[in-house]
Design a protein around this motif. Structure first.
Motif, PDB file in Angstrom:
ATOM      1  N   PHE A  25       0.849  -1.185   0.000  1.00 24.03           N
ATOM      2  CA  PHE A  25       0.000   0.000   0.000  1.00 24.03           C
ATOM      3  C   PHE A  25       0.892   1.244   0.000  1.00 24.03           C
ATOM      4  O   PHE A  25       2.097   1.155   0.263  1.00 24.03           O
ATOM      5  N   ASN A  26       0.309   2.368  -0.326  1.00 27.88           N
ATOM      6  CA  ASN A  26       1.032   3.641  -0.355  1.00 27.88           C
ATOM      7  C   ASN A  26       2.325   3.567  -1.163  1.00 27.88           C
ATOM      8  O   ASN A  26       3.334   4.197  -0.852  1.00 27.88           O
ATOM      9  N   SER A  84       1.662  11.426   2.841  1.00 24.77           N
ATOM     10  CA  SER A  84       1.551  11.082   1.416  1.00 24.77           C
ATOM     11  C   SER A  84       2.490   9.957   1.018  1.00 24.77           C
ATOM     12  O   SER A  84       2.286   9.302   0.001  1.00 24.77           O
ATOM     13  N   ASP A 186      -5.940   5.316   6.741  1.00 25.93           N
ATOM     14  CA  ASP A 186      -6.314   5.080   5.350  1.00 25.93           C
ATOM     15  C   ASP A 186      -5.107   4.525   4.594  1.00 25.93           C
ATOM     16  O   ASP A 186      -3.987   5.033   4.726  1.00 25.93           O
ATOM     17  N   HIS A 188      -3.765   3.337   0.689  1.00 24.42           N
ATOM     18  CA  HIS A 188      -4.068   3.541  -0.725  1.00 24.42           C
ATOM     19  C   HIS A 188      -3.315   2.520  -1.582  1.00 24.42           C
ATOM     20  O   HIS A 188      -2.169   2.194  -1.309  1.00 24.42           O
ATOM     21  N   SER A 293     -11.785  -0.948  -4.948  1.00 28.97           N
ATOM     22  CA  SER A 293     -11.129   0.286  -5.375  1.00 28.97           C
ATOM     23  C   SER A 293      -9.628   0.283  -5.135  1.00 28.97           C
ATOM     24  O   SER A 293      -8.887   1.038  -5.766  1.00 28.97           O
ATOM     25  N   ASN A 295      -8.500   1.033  -2.131  1.00 32.05           N
ATOM     26  CA  ASN A 295      -8.305   1.917  -0.988  1.00 32.05           C
ATOM     27  C   ASN A 295      -9.052   1.382   0.228  1.00 32.05           C
ATOM     28  O   ASN A 295     -10.206   0.956   0.121  1.00 32.05           O
ATOM     29  N   ARG A 297     -10.247   2.345   4.150  1.00 29.29           N
ATOM     30  CA  ARG A 297     -10.441   3.392   5.126  1.00 29.29           C
ATOM     31  C   ARG A 297     -10.060   2.867   6.497  1.00 29.29           C
ATOM     32  O   ARG A 297     -10.103   1.660   6.752  1.00 29.29           O
TER      33      ARG A 297
END
Length: 321
Positions: A25-26, A84, A186, A188, A293, A295, A297
């Motif tokens: 992720f990220n 980020s 979260d 991503h 998706s 993503n 939460r």
């Protein structure tokens, strides 16, 4: 030993040095034995210390996060909003210590992973009678191993990003694997494999691999000692490998059986990844597959169930899947 040597106690089928699957992720793999791939490693002198801060010739800030055997790992300041996970992974020119004036050459730099990436919460080993294992040997029908760990952000705060629980049940030649990931923040671009197959001990012979109904490796294929990473489309969610010698014929198979998000079933990713060193990753969840998706939460919970088994002979039995 890893050689082709029959001993009274048996033959080493697989070393199992690396079978835990990381999260992704990220923008990075992290967890299991992976660290976020955002660091820069540099050879340094004895004056460099963990936590010291530096700037390169373009003004980007870097911080030393680890130091071992004359190699320091740096991570830059985030190059966007906090959280980020956008980091600079190349040092431009020399580094200058903040508040100290010392300089470091960036020659010999390389990308590096950031450790520690996880913090263990608990681990337990139990027998089929739900009792902790004692020092003496006892025959049991199954053994359960449960591990819980937190995945840590590579940023200075080292905040918890997710909690991972992996439950193994070893029974005979088979192992069920239940992986649960609870997002604490979260996440991503999330993806997760359900199982990994580490290459078998193939000393003295060919390692053969197969991806069931795969667009590649659909039949037994000798993969050699080196290779390239493959992303193989398949609807079967299972893969196998085997070796064949005069005295030994055995294999290892794995299958992903299901995945869910917050208790609701998700269609499985129709792909198996094979690394350049022949590890087989049975993908389970990935953004864009089955309407997911990608993503998560904070508070979302992902679960994946898988099964791995060893077997003798030239073909896996039906029970392997």
């Amino acid at each position: 030993m890893n050689g082709q040597l029959p001993f009274a106690r048996g033959f080493l089928v697989s070393a199992e040095r690396d079978e835990a699957v990381p999260l992704k992720f990220n923008g990075t793999y992290i967890g299991a034995n992976h660290g976020a791939f955002f660091g820069v490693a540099l050879p340094v002198g004895p004056a460099v210390s963990i936590g010291s801060e530096w700037t390169d010739q373009k003004g980007a800030g870097f911080r030393v996060v680890s130091l071992e055997k004359g190699i320091a790992t740096f991570i830059s300041s985030e190059h966007s909003l906090s959280g980020s996970w956008k980091f600079k992974t190349v040092v431009d020119g020399d580094l200058t210590e903040v508040g100290g004036g010392a300089k470091l050459s960036s020659k010999g730099q390389s990308r590096a992973q950031i450790y520690p990436s996880v913090r263990r919460v608990s681990i337990s080993v139990r027998s089929d009678k739900h009792q902790s294992l004692a020092e003496e040997f006892k025959a049991v029908s199954k053994v359960s191993v449960d591990e819980v760990y937190d995945v840590l952000s590579p940023t200075k705060e080292r905040s918890v990003m997710a909690r991972v629980s992996v439950a193994y049940v070893f029974q005979g030649n088979g192992t069920t694997i239940q992986t649960t990931v609870r997002a604490v923040q979260d996440l991503h671009g999330f993806s997760l494999a359900g199982a990994q197959i580490y290459p078998l001990n193939a000393s003295g012979t060919d390692l053969l691999q197969r991806v069931e109904s795969g667009e590649q490796l659909s039949s037994w294929t000798a993969v050699g000692r080196t290779g390239v990473a493959l992303r193989i489309a398949t609807k079967q969610h299972s893969a196998s490998q085997r070796i064949e010698m005069v005295s030994f014929q055995f294999g290892h198979s794995a299958v992903v059986r299901g995945a869910a998000l917050n208790g609701k079933p998700l269609p499985l990713v129709e792909r198996i990844d094979v690394s350049a060193v022949h590890k087989q990753y049975l993908m389970a969840i990935e953004g864009g597959a089955g309407g997911f998706s990608g993503n998560l939460r904070a508070g979302d919970v992902v679960t994946v169930s898988a099964y791995r088994s060893y077997w003798t002979g030239k073909e896996p039995p039906a029970s392997a899947f």
